[in-house]
Design a protein around this motif. Structure first.
Motif, PDB file in Angstrom:
ATOM      1  N   TRP A   6       0.842  -1.191   0.000  1.00 27.54           N
ATOM      2  CA  TRP A   6       0.000   0.000   0.000  1.00 27.54           C
ATOM      3  C   TRP A   6       0.881   1.247   0.000  1.00 27.54           C
ATOM      4  O   TRP A   6       1.749   1.402   0.858  1.00 27.54           O
ATOM      5  CB  TRP A   6      -0.904  -0.044   1.213  1.00 27.54           C
ATOM      6  N   ILE A   7       0.664   2.103  -0.965  1.00 34.39           N
ATOM      7  CA  ILE A   7       1.375   3.376  -1.067  1.00 34.39           C
ATOM      8  C   ILE A   7       0.337   4.486  -1.002  1.00 34.39           C
ATOM      9  O   ILE A   7      -0.679   4.441  -1.710  1.00 34.39           O
ATOM     10  CB  ILE A   7       2.164   3.469  -2.386  1.00 34.39           C
ATOM     11  N   THR A   8       0.566   5.470  -0.144  1.00 34.19           N
ATOM     12  CA  THR A   8      -0.373   6.585  -0.032  1.00 34.19           C
ATOM     13  C   THR A   8       0.332   7.908  -0.319  1.00 34.19           C
ATOM     14  O   THR A   8       1.536   8.053  -0.078  1.00 34.19           O
ATOM     15  CB  THR A   8      -1.004   6.676   1.374  1.00 34.19           C
ATOM     16  N   ALA A   9      -0.426   8.850  -0.844  1.00 33.52           N
ATOM     17  CA  ALA A   9       0.029  10.231  -1.022  1.00 33.52           C
ATOM     18  C   ALA A   9      -0.982  11.140  -0.345  1.00 33.52           C
ATOM     19  O   ALA A   9      -2.192  10.944  -0.485  1.00 33.52           O
ATOM     20  CB  ALA A   9       0.146  10.576  -2.504  1.00 33.52           C
ATOM     21  N   THR A  10      -0.502  12.117   0.391  1.00 28.89           N
ATOM     22  CA  THR A  10      -1.381  12.985   1.170  1.00 28.89           C
ATOM     23  C   THR A  10      -2.464  13.604   0.308  1.00 28.89           C
ATOM     24  O   THR A  10      -2.175  14.197  -0.736  1.00 28.89           O
ATOM     25  CB  THR A  10      -0.571  14.130   1.807  1.00 28.89           C
ATOM     26  N   PRO A  11      -3.725  13.496   0.725  1.00 24.21           N
ATOM     27  CA  PRO A  11      -4.797  14.167  -0.022  1.00 24.21           C
ATOM     28  C   PRO A  11      -4.591  15.678  -0.049  1.00 24.21           C
ATOM     29  O   PRO A  11      -4.401  16.300   1.002  1.00 24.21           O
ATOM     30  CB  PRO A  11      -6.061  13.798   0.775  1.00 24.21           C
ATOM     31  N   PRO A  12      -4.606  16.283  -1.229  1.00 19.32           N
ATOM     32  CA  PRO A  12      -4.447  17.737  -1.303  1.00 19.32           C
ATOM     33  C   PRO A  12      -5.754  18.453  -0.963  1.00 19.32           C
ATOM     34  O   PRO A  12      -6.844  17.886  -1.105  1.00 19.32           O
ATOM     35  CB  PRO A  12      -4.071  17.971  -2.763  1.00 19.32           C
ATOM     36  N   CYS A 158       1.970  24.529  12.579  1.00 16.03           N
ATOM     37  CA  CYS A 158       2.938  25.495  12.042  1.00 16.03           C
ATOM     38  C   CYS A 158       3.719  24.827  10.914  1.00 16.03           C
ATOM     39  O   CYS A 158       4.388  23.811  11.126  1.00 16.03           O
ATOM     40  CB  CYS A 158       3.888  25.946  13.144  1.00 16.03           C
ATOM     41  N   GLU A 159       3.639  25.389   9.709  1.00 18.16           N
ATOM     42  CA  GLU A 159       4.374  24.818   8.584  1.00 18.16           C
ATOM     43  C   GLU A 159       5.887  24.887   8.775  1.00 18.16           C
ATOM     44  O   GLU A 159       6.585  23.901   8.501  1.00 18.16           O
ATOM     45  CB  GLU A 159       3.968  25.508   7.284  1.00 18.16           C
ATOM     46  N   ASN A 285       3.488  18.193   6.922  1.00 20.46           N
ATOM     47  CA  ASN A 285       2.460  17.248   7.363  1.00 20.46           C
ATOM     48  C   ASN A 285       3.052  16.098   8.176  1.00 20.46           C
ATOM     49  O   ASN A 285       2.363  15.107   8.443  1.00 20.46           O
ATOM     50  CB  ASN A 285       1.729  16.665   6.147  1.00 20.46           C
ATOM     51  N   GLY A 286       4.305  16.253   8.582  1.00 21.63           N
ATOM     52  CA  GLY A 286       5.001  15.155   9.243  1.00 21.63           C
ATOM     53  C   GLY A 286       4.436  14.792  10.594  1.00 21.63           C
ATOM     54  O   GLY A 286       4.285  13.605  10.923  1.00 21.63           O
ATOM     55  N   TYR A 287       4.106  15.779  11.422  1.00 23.94           N
ATOM     56  CA  TYR A 287       3.564  15.481  12.749  1.00 23.94           C
ATOM     57  C   TYR A 287       2.274  14.673  12.657  1.00 23.94           C
ATOM     58  O   TYR A 287       2.057  13.725  13.423  1.00 23.94           O
ATOM     59  CB  TYR A 287       3.342  16.786  13.521  1.00 23.94           C
TER      60      TYR A 287
END
Length: 530
Positions: A6-12, A158-159, A285-287
């Protein structure tokens, strides 16, 4: 059959079109890994979604003259999907939260399970409020200084430093819509405490593949004490909180995304039908991916859904500032694709991928990538095809590659493909390295072609010259397989000219004279790019 990888990419967030920064982040990179593994005959599931319920969608509607959030999400969502298709990013499933039956119920069931088991609790804390707008301020609606690093940021995260905030702890908070300084008022919301999961999170971090930058963020948060995270806000856009007394609140969209990921891989019975995921996302989006989601999965008894690896990109900058859809600081991906085609843009964002460092985009650099493909890659192929047509009438030469020069070239190419497999694979995934290796391949073959072009000037050099052409055709056949994960459209065109199947595995076996049809197929225009 075993569960797919399973490979996921963050939903924009569909509050604008996709920009080049998005393409350079999770989407092309995840597609490269997916294509490589599929060519290996592996069962792969590549998924994403659209982050419809982000408050940034609602704010975009307000700034665009009062559009409804539904119109914003649907309009830009359609645009995002079209851009993925134009970039040859091929997902197995794209979840659209407002369209997919069962999505809202799945999210609410996940929340209810956590609440009923005592993992979510109500707390009263200060939340910014805008009196002129008569609105509670959270996420996109509030701006201020990060309580951790002091940088300008929005509510909840916080980005620049990647850490969460509670909105009420922002420095000098103000309304992001009317710019009025915010009041702090007590507000009862629902919270998910992270601290009880600290030890199990630390054990998970020791096990999962992640970048040192992200690992450092996780370790700092643990050392400082993991916070309580608000999982609801007083709002009218998003998934309703299924709890009496909180009917006027909506689930925090980053809480929603945890069960949203599970929904992406759910089978007909609602259970996840995939193995542990490799997740692609940006450091900002790491946290969420490394701390919040794993803690939620642990609380829900879904430890088996903890990811196997994180592929993290840093910020991709434009003129010294981060690409931003909400601030309209961007070069839009659909415009770049129209200028260059998918091969050039994919080549460029792989070569310039912000992996372990921030990188910066500009249009002159994209044009240099186009010229590189046109001059070096296509230049070699066009000369080769012209020589085969002139020497052999378009037929594949009967001679086999031979001689000292071929053995040297073959050895170099086999070493390149060994490193290329590592750069494409999950353990050593590195698109920057992959593209550099493909460039090295082109350089090696081009040098060979120039040296052996002189064979035709020898009185008895015809056979040697045709052997050199056969060697180059073997290299072209290899290129059609080896470039396919990164540049699938051009690789497919090249395979078609050579009479080969597309999407063959990246192995040394592809380095063979293409004799399936015995001749080159007709072809017009460049192989790679437009």
């Amino acid at each position: 059959m075993s569960d797919p990888m399973w490979i996921t990419a963050t939903p924009p967030t569909p509050n604008g079109d996709l920009h080049v920064g998005h393409i350079a982040g999770p989407y092309v990179a995840g597609d490269v890994l997916s294509r490589f593994l599929r060519a290996e005959a592996m069962n792969v599931l590549y998924t994403t979604g659209l982050d419809d319920h982000q408050s940034y969608v609602q704010v975009r509607g307000l700034r665009d003259g009062g559009k409804t959030p539904e119109d914003v999400a649907d309009g830009y969502g359609d645009s995002v999907v079209r851009t993925w298709q134009a970039a040859s990013v091929s997902f197995d499933r794209i979840v659209r939260p407002r369209w997919d039956a069962g999505y809202e119920q799945a999210v609410q069931d996940f929340f209810r399970r956590l609440y009923d088991d005592g993992h979510v609790e109500a707390k009263v804390k200060d939340l910014p409020y805008c009196a002129p707008c008569s609105r509670w301020l959270y996420e996109a609606y509030v701006a201020g200084g990060c309580p951790h690093c002091g940088a300008a940021c929005s509510g909840n995260a916080c980005e620049p430093c990647g850490r969460p905030n509670d909105c009420g702890d922002l420095l000098d908070p103000r309304c992001a819509v009317c710019d009025t300084p915010a009041e702090l008022r007590p507000c009862e919301r629902l919270y998910f405490p992270l601290a009880p999961y600290g030890q199990r999170l630390a054990a998970f971090w020791n096990d999962v593949k992640m970048s040192p930058h992200l690992r450092g963020l996780c370790e700092k948060m643990l050392a400082d004490g993991l916070p309580d995270i608000a999982v609801s806000h007083p709002a009218d856009w998003g998934v309703p909180v299924p709890l009496a007394g909180f009917e006027d609140q909506r689930l925090y969209v980053w809480f929603e995304m945890a069960p949203g990921y599970l929904f992406q891989a759910a089978g007909s019975d609602g259970a996840v039908a995939a193995g542990r995921a490799v997740q692609f996302f940006g450091f900002d989006n790491g946290y969420f991916h490394a701390v919040l989601f794993p803690a939620l999965f642990l609380a829900a008894g879904s430890a088996g859904q903890l990811p196997a690896g994180f592929e993290v990109n840093e910020f991709y900058q434009l003129e010294g500032k981060k690409f931003s859809t909400s601030r309209r600081h961007a070069v839009w991906a659909d415009e770049a694709l129209e200028m260059t085609g998918s091969d050039v843009l994919r080549y460029h964002v792989c070569a310039d991928r912000p992996q372990g460092r921030e990188t910066s985009f500009d249009l002159p650099a994209l044009e240099r990538s186009r010229l590189r493909l046109h001059t070096l890659w296509n230049g070699w192929l066009e000369r080769l095809f012209a020589d085969v047509r002139q020497e052999c009438g378009g037929a594949v030469p009967p001679e086999e590659p031979s001689g000292e020069g071929w053995e040297l070239l073959r050895g170099r190419l086999l070493r390149i493909v060994a490193e290329l497999r590592e750069a494409y694979g999950p353990a050593g995934f590195d698109p920057r390295r992959a593209v550099a290796l493909l460039d090295e391949m082109i350089a090696c073959v081009t040098d060979f072609a120039h040296v052996h072009a002189h064979e035709r000037d020898r009185p008895e050099g015809g056979a040697a010259y045709r052997s050199a052409l056969a060697a180059q055709l073997a290299a072209a056949a290899a290129l059609s397989a080896w470039a396919a994960p990164a540049l699938p459209d051009g690789a497919a065109r090249l395979a078609g000219v050579l009479g080969l199947a597309a999407d063959r595995p990246v192995t040394g076996q592809s380095l063979a004279v293409p004799r399936t049809t015995g001749r080159l197929a007709a072809h017009e225009g460049p192989v790679f790019g437009v």
